[in-house]
Scaffold this active site. Structure first.
Site, PDB file in Angstrom:
ATOM      1  N   ASP A  47      24.627 -14.114  50.066  1.00 30.49           N
ATOM      2  CA  ASP A  47      24.728 -15.549  49.767  1.00 30.49           C
ATOM      3  C   ASP A  47      25.734 -16.236  50.693  1.00 30.49           C
ATOM      4  O   ASP A  47      26.618 -15.593  51.275  1.00 30.49           O
ATOM      5  CB  ASP A  47      25.225 -15.741  48.324  1.00 30.49           C
ATOM      6  CG  ASP A  47      24.133 -15.471  47.290  1.00 30.49           C
ATOM      7  OD1 ASP A  47      23.067 -14.933  47.654  1.00 30.49           O
ATOM      8  OD2 ASP A  47      24.373 -15.800  46.116  1.00 30.49           O
ATOM      9  N   ASP A  48      25.594 -17.545  50.778  1.00 30.33           N
ATOM     10  CA  ASP A  48      26.600 -18.490  51.305  1.00 30.33           C
ATOM     11  C   ASP A  48      26.596 -18.698  52.820  1.00 30.33           C
ATOM     12  O   ASP A  48      27.393 -19.460  53.330  1.00 30.33           O
ATOM     13  CB  ASP A  48      28.032 -18.123  50.872  1.00 30.33           C
ATOM     14  CG  ASP A  48      28.226 -18.222  49.372  1.00 30.33           C
ATOM     15  OD1 ASP A  48      27.275 -18.626  48.670  1.00 30.33           O
ATOM     16  OD2 ASP A  48      29.317 -17.888  48.901  1.00 30.33           O
ATOM     17  N   HIS A  98      19.844 -21.341  48.807  1.00 28.99           N
ATOM     18  CA  HIS A  98      21.022 -21.347  47.922  1.00 28.99           C
ATOM     19  C   HIS A  98      21.510 -22.792  47.713  1.00 28.99           C
ATOM     20  O   HIS A  98      22.638 -23.006  47.290  1.00 28.99           O
ATOM     21  CB  HIS A  98      22.105 -20.494  48.584  1.00 28.99           C
ATOM     22  CG  HIS A  98      23.200 -20.009  47.674  1.00 28.99           C
ATOM     23  ND1 HIS A  98      23.009 -19.656  46.353  1.00 28.99           N
ATOM     24  CD2 HIS A  98      24.536 -19.816  47.892  1.00 28.99           C
ATOM     25  CE1 HIS A  98      24.161 -19.264  45.825  1.00 28.99           C
ATOM     26  NE2 HIS A  98      25.102 -19.368  46.729  1.00 28.99           N
ATOM     27  N   HIS A 102      27.167 -26.411  48.079  1.00 34.60           N
ATOM     28  CA  HIS A 102      27.501 -25.260  47.231  1.00 34.60           C
ATOM     29  C   HIS A 102      28.412 -25.706  46.096  1.00 34.60           C
ATOM     30  O   HIS A 102      29.605 -25.420  46.078  1.00 34.60           O
ATOM     31  CB  HIS A 102      28.173 -24.175  48.080  1.00 34.60           C
ATOM     32  CG  HIS A 102      28.229 -22.834  47.407  1.00 34.60           C
ATOM     33  ND1 HIS A 102      29.191 -22.512  46.480  1.00 34.60           N
ATOM     34  CD2 HIS A 102      27.443 -21.744  47.521  1.00 34.60           C
ATOM     35  CE1 HIS A 102      28.994 -21.273  46.075  1.00 34.60           C
ATOM     36  NE2 HIS A 102      27.933 -20.786  46.687  1.00 34.60           N
ATOM     37  N   HIS A 193      28.013 -11.109  50.039  1.00 33.94           N
ATOM     38  CA  HIS A 193      28.235 -12.369  50.760  1.00 33.94           C
ATOM     39  C   HIS A 193      28.519 -12.091  52.236  1.00 33.94           C
ATOM     40  O   HIS A 193      29.370 -11.250  52.541  1.00 33.94           O
ATOM     41  CB  HIS A 193      29.402 -13.134  50.145  1.00 33.94           C
ATOM     42  CG  HIS A 193      29.156 -13.575  48.729  1.00 33.94           C
ATOM     43  ND1 HIS A 193      29.241 -12.708  47.669  1.00 33.94           N
ATOM     44  CD2 HIS A 193      28.783 -14.769  48.210  1.00 33.94           C
ATOM     45  CE1 HIS A 193      28.944 -13.362  46.545  1.00 33.94           C
ATOM     46  NE2 HIS A 193      28.669 -14.607  46.854  1.00 33.94           N
TER      47      HIS A 193
HETATM   48 ZN   LIG Z   1      27.201 -18.850  46.651  1.00 37.13          ZN
END
Ligand SMILES: [Zn+2]
Length: 229
Positions: A47-48, A98, A102, A193
């Site tokens: 993620d991210d 995603h 955020h 991540h």
């Molecule tokens: Zn995230």
């Protein structure tokens, strides 16, 4: 609708800003998948990103191990690093969504949610040439309107069943590996991540250090998120 809002409020109480929420509770309340629909292998997810250092380092480790993974990209980061997003797709990994910003979905209006989701999809599609269809919300927290919208868009919501807690400052390569690979079974979705945009500084370095042992911890095949949906 009132019941749904009450549920969303209750979910908020479970959320700790500095850490991820209690995913199993959220997933159970909304029946959101945490595991692959068809347990043909293990899905490693990041993620991210993209992140200028973290993503290339993760891609190198995946390439070295011959493993495919799924990257849940953040629209605002893709705008900063479109070439890196394209590189992930070119390496054969799955691109997933995603969101554009955020931040927690809980207080966002349906209109704001739609704007965020559509912008994310557009930015990611422009950069990668793919049309992603798997979605995971920031912090793993859904609201009822967000889940409704995801399903209306024809996207597949997916949380995770294992995590490395690699965003935490006190995490080490060893702690990440231990948590991520505990009782690992076919159908598991592992959350990691490749970026520290929204977590402790340089967290991706510990994730990268843990990756070789995570990827070697199982003889099961690695599949991408939608390979099994
Ligand atoms: Zn995230």
């Amino acid at each position: 609708m009132r019941a749904e809002l009450a549920t969303a409020g209750a979910l908020g109480a479970w959320f700790a800003p500095a850490a991820a929420p209690v995913a199993p509770f959220v997933a159970t309340a909304f029946r959101i998948p945490r595991r692959l629909a068809e347990p043909t292998g293990i899905a490693i997810t990041f993620d991210d990103g993209p992140h200028p250092q973290g993503t290339p380092a993760v891609l190198r480790e995946l390439d070295r191990a011959g493993a495919r993974a799924t990257f849940f990209l953040v629209g605002e980061q893709v705008e900063r690093e479109p070439a890196l997003a394209a590189e992930i797709a070119a390496a054969g990994h799955e691109i997933a969504i995603h969101g554009y910003r955020h931040t927690l979905l809980l207080r966002r209006s349906p209109r704001a949610l739609r704007a965020d989701f559509e912008r994310a999809a557009e930015v990611i599609a422009d950069a990668t040439g793919t049309k992603p269809r798997v979605y995971r919300p920031p912090y793993g927290v859904f609201s009822a309107p967000a889940l409704l919208l995801v399903r209306r868009l024809g996207w597949q919501p997916l949380l995770w069943s294992r995590w490395g807690r690699d965003w935490e400052r006190r995490a080490t390569a060893e702690s990440i590996t231990t948590r991520a690979t505990r009782d690992l079974q076919r159908g598991d979705v592992v959350l990691l991540h490749d970026a520290d945009h929204y977590s402790s500084a340089d967290s991706w370095r510990r994730t990268v250090a843990a990756l070789p042992s995570i990827l070697a911890a199982t003889g099961e095949p690695f599949v991408t998120a939608s390979q099994s949906t």
